[in-house]
Design an enzyme around this catalytic site. Structure first.
Site, PDB file in Angstrom:
ATOM      1  N   HIS A  68       0.733  -1.173  -0.021  1.00  0.00           N
ATOM      2  CA  HIS A  68       0.109  -0.030   0.046  1.00  0.00           C
ATOM      3  C   HIS A  68       0.910   1.208  -0.052  1.00  0.00           C
ATOM      4  O   HIS A  68       2.012   1.312   0.486  1.00  0.00           O
ATOM      5  CB  HIS A  68      -1.107   0.091   1.363  1.00  0.00           C
ATOM      6  CG  HIS A  68      -0.209  -0.049   2.520  1.00  0.00           C
ATOM      7  ND1 HIS A  68       0.231   1.050   3.482  1.00  0.00           N
ATOM      8  CD2 HIS A  68       0.095  -1.089   3.335  1.00  0.00           C
ATOM      9  CE1 HIS A  68       0.501   0.658   4.468  1.00  0.00           C
ATOM     10  NE2 HIS A  68       0.646  -0.627   4.633  1.00  0.00           N
ATOM     11  N   ASP A  70      -0.715   4.235   1.125  1.00  0.00           N
ATOM     12  CA  ASP A  70      -1.196   5.220   1.856  1.00  0.00           C
ATOM     13  C   ASP A  70      -0.453   5.085   3.294  1.00  0.00           C
ATOM     14  O   ASP A  70       0.154   3.805   3.777  1.00  0.00           O
ATOM     15  CB  ASP A  70      -2.660   5.041   1.923  1.00  0.00           C
ATOM     16  CG  ASP A  70      -3.141   3.628   2.572  1.00  0.00           C
ATOM     17  OD1 ASP A  70      -2.548   2.386   2.292  1.00  0.00           O
ATOM     18  OD2 ASP A  70      -3.942   3.447   3.352  1.00  0.00           O
ATOM     19  N   ASP A 101       6.384   1.624   6.945  1.00  0.00           N
ATOM     20  CA  ASP A 101       5.008   0.920   6.679  1.00  0.00           C
ATOM     21  C   ASP A 101       4.406   1.732   5.449  1.00  0.00           C
ATOM     22  O   ASP A 101       3.533   2.684   5.900  1.00  0.00           O
ATOM     23  CB  ASP A 101       4.203   1.053   7.920  1.00  0.00           C
ATOM     24  CG  ASP A 101       3.062   0.309   7.902  1.00  0.00           C
ATOM     25  OD1 ASP A 101       2.965  -0.507   6.764  1.00  0.00           O
ATOM     26  OD2 ASP A 101       1.962   0.478   8.825  1.00  0.00           O
ATOM     27  N   GLU A 134      -5.169   0.766   2.895  1.00  0.00           N
ATOM     28  CA  GLU A 134      -4.803  -0.410   3.872  1.00  0.00           C
ATOM     29  C   GLU A 134      -4.814   0.158   5.192  1.00  0.00           C
ATOM     30  O   GLU A 134      -5.296  -0.445   6.056  1.00  0.00           O
ATOM     31  CB  GLU A 134      -3.335  -0.861   3.476  1.00  0.00           C
ATOM     32  CG  GLU A 134      -3.010  -2.242   4.197  1.00  0.00           C
ATOM     33  CD  GLU A 134      -2.786  -1.996   5.559  1.00  0.00           C
ATOM     34  OE1 GLU A 134      -2.706  -3.155   6.135  1.00  0.00           O
ATOM     35  OE2 GLU A 134      -2.242  -0.937   5.993  1.00  0.00           O
ATOM     36  N   GLU A 135      -4.637   1.848   5.267  1.00  0.00           N
ATOM     37  CA  GLU A 135      -4.546   2.041   6.621  1.00  0.00           C
ATOM     38  C   GLU A 135      -6.042   2.740   6.945  1.00  0.00           C
ATOM     39  O   GLU A 135      -6.039   3.089   8.227  1.00  0.00           O
ATOM     40  CB  GLU A 135      -3.656   3.253   6.673  1.00  0.00           C
ATOM     41  CG  GLU A 135      -1.933   2.760   6.617  1.00  0.00           C
ATOM     42  CD  GLU A 135      -1.651   2.091   7.590  1.00  0.00           C
ATOM     43  OE1 GLU A 135      -2.217   1.695   8.575  1.00  0.00           O
ATOM     44  OE2 GLU A 135      -0.421   1.679   7.571  1.00  0.00           O
ATOM     45  N   GLU A 163       4.568  -5.960   4.225  1.00  0.00           N
ATOM     46  CA  GLU A 163       4.339  -5.469   5.698  1.00  0.00           C
ATOM     47  C   GLU A 163       5.712  -5.495   6.346  1.00  0.00           C
ATOM     48  O   GLU A 163       6.330  -6.597   6.400  1.00  0.00           O
ATOM     49  CB  GLU A 163       3.045  -5.914   6.335  1.00  0.00           C
ATOM     50  CG  GLU A 163       1.863  -5.543   5.747  1.00  0.00           C
ATOM     51  CD  GLU A 163       1.445  -4.240   5.968  1.00  0.00           C
ATOM     52  OE1 GLU A 163       1.980  -3.637   6.747  1.00  0.00           O
ATOM     53  OE2 GLU A 163       0.580  -3.828   5.369  1.00  0.00           O
ATOM     54  N   HIS A 352       4.235   3.859  12.315  1.00  0.00           N
ATOM     55  CA  HIS A 352       3.163   4.736  12.899  1.00  0.00           C
ATOM     56  C   HIS A 352       3.619   5.621  14.026  1.00  0.00           C
ATOM     57  O   HIS A 352       2.731   6.220  14.589  1.00  0.00           O
ATOM     58  CB  HIS A 352       1.918   3.837  13.474  1.00  0.00           C
ATOM     59  CG  HIS A 352       1.216   3.136  12.505  1.00  0.00           C
ATOM     60  ND1 HIS A 352      -0.107   2.686  12.822  1.00  0.00           N
ATOM     61  CD2 HIS A 352       1.289   2.785  11.193  1.00  0.00           C
ATOM     62  CE1 HIS A 352      -0.384   2.122  11.521  1.00  0.00           C
ATOM     63  NE2 HIS A 352       0.336   2.041  10.564  1.00  0.00           N
TER      64      HIS A 352
END
Length: 384
Positions: A68, A70, A101, A134-135, A163, A352
């Site tokens: 992903h 995003d 990520d 995805e997020e 991931e 994150h």
């Protein structure tokens, strides 16, 4: 054939602030890189989400990389040591939202694919299934793309998701499955009244407490092959009663169950409904349940595919990776409907977080692992 530098490509991707659902040009950057390698690229937009399916070759087997573009929000921008979208390299560490990520993995696999194509190792097809959702709530991303590809008859034989799976050191863990997840909203409606006159009211709080006690008293299981035990967690209880002499008319709660393949989401939802009926016996109000199954548990059985992925890690790092099913959910839960899927990426400790970061050397190591993975894949699965 143009070679790709995974670090430069990662920086280019990070500089596109693609906080879900915004794309901010990130998908364009990746598509341009893949088009330059000879991939046929299809943009698949659902709702406001940009998705990309790109394929090099038409023959089988088709090895897919999924990921992903995003990212999650920055949070307190002032707490970062660098602009979160500047993609600065400080002491050979790349800092930026998405560094771990998972924009580095996108770039590393693209660079690995470039090497495989240039050397003639792609004895079949290499594809990319990339989402910008995805997020977020994941309703218009990988799930929709998979459904569309399956409806068209597209075949993906095996998939690697990028991931950040490594726990402490790069290459120490590969994910071969994930637990399922179900969220349940519970709403108990009673009758509001004065605490001195309970016969005129119907207090929803004891009913909610009884239900939660019934649910928590059950041991869901003792574990499952390659999985830890399932667990139920109450995440909030709310009444919102501002005074002391009022029986409330409403009590609510939310819970989540992370479950292994001993259960399905539907079976757990049915169980919760039965327990709710039992807890509300004789209660003049009502209980409303809203279950939402975000993914079923799945396991990719150990065999030639998982072994070649582990061997690629050993070739480059010398480590023997743990084959794990720990952690939360990922888009692998949707892809497994098409093919066996494993997850392999960088160390996830800073994902994150403030100053999310990836050592430059590990990004290049990840490319090297992906190169070996691609080579081993076609050696194993391509027709002689």
């Amino acid at each position: 054939m143009t070679a790709l530098d995974p670090v430069l490509l990662t920086q280019d991707l990070i500089r596109r602030p693609s906080v879900t659902p915004a794309d901010a040009g990130a998908m364009d950057v990746l598509q341009a890189a893949l088009s330059g390698l000879g991939f046929t690229c299809r943009r698949m937009r659902f709702g406001e989400i940009e998705n990309l399916y790109a394929r090099y070759g038409t023959a089988r087997p088709n090895l897919c990389f999924a990921g992903h573009t995003d990212v999650v929000p920055v949070g307190d921008a002032g707490a970062w040591s660098r602009d979160a979208f500047a993609a600065d390299i400080v002491d050979e560490v790349l800092i930026g939202r998405g560094a771990v990520d998972m924009k580095s993995a996108l770039a590393a696999f693209a660079a690995a694919a470039a090497k495989a194509i240039a050397s003639g190792q792609a004895k079949g097809s290499i594809s990319f299934l990339i989402t910008g959702d995805e997020e977020g709530v994941a309703t218009h991303g990988t799930k929709k793309v998979v459904e569309a590809l399956m409806a068209e008859g597209e075949i993906i034989d095996h998939c690697v998701v990028g991931e950040p799976t490594s726990a402490e050191s790069f290459g120490d863990m590969i994910k071969i499955g994930r637990r399922g997840s179900i969220n349940v909203e519970i709403r108990v409606e009673g009758v509001q009244g004065h605490v001195a006159y309970p016969h005129r009211a119907a207090n929803p709080v004891p009913v909610l407490i009884r239900l939660l006690e019934r649910l928590q008293s059950r041991v869901l299981d003792e574990g499952y092959t390659d999985f830890q035990p399932s667990n139920l967690e109450v995440t909030t209880i709310d009444v919102g009663n501002p005074t002391t002499n009022l029986i409330p008319g409403l009590a609510t709660a939310r819970l989540n169950i992370r479950f292994n393949p001993a259960h399905t989401g539907a079976e757990l939802a049915d169980w919760i409904r039965r327990e709710a009926d039992a807890a509300a016996e004789g209660f003049p109000g009502r209980i409303e349940l809203k279950p939402a199954i975000s993914g079923e548990a799945f396991l990719t059985e150990q065999g030639p595919f998982t072994e070649l992925v582990a061997a690629a890690v050993r070739d480059v790092t010398g480590r023997e990776p743990e084959l794990s099913t720990s952690g939360g959910t990922s888009d692998a839960r949707f892809i497994r409907a098409m093919c066996p899927v494993v997850e392999l990426g960088l160390v996830g400790k800073t994902m994150h977080s403030v100053d999310e970061r990836a050592p430059v050397a590990e990004i290049r190591q990840l490319q090297a692992v992906y190169e070996r993975l691609i080579a081993r894949y076609f050696e194993t699965f391509a027709p002689a």
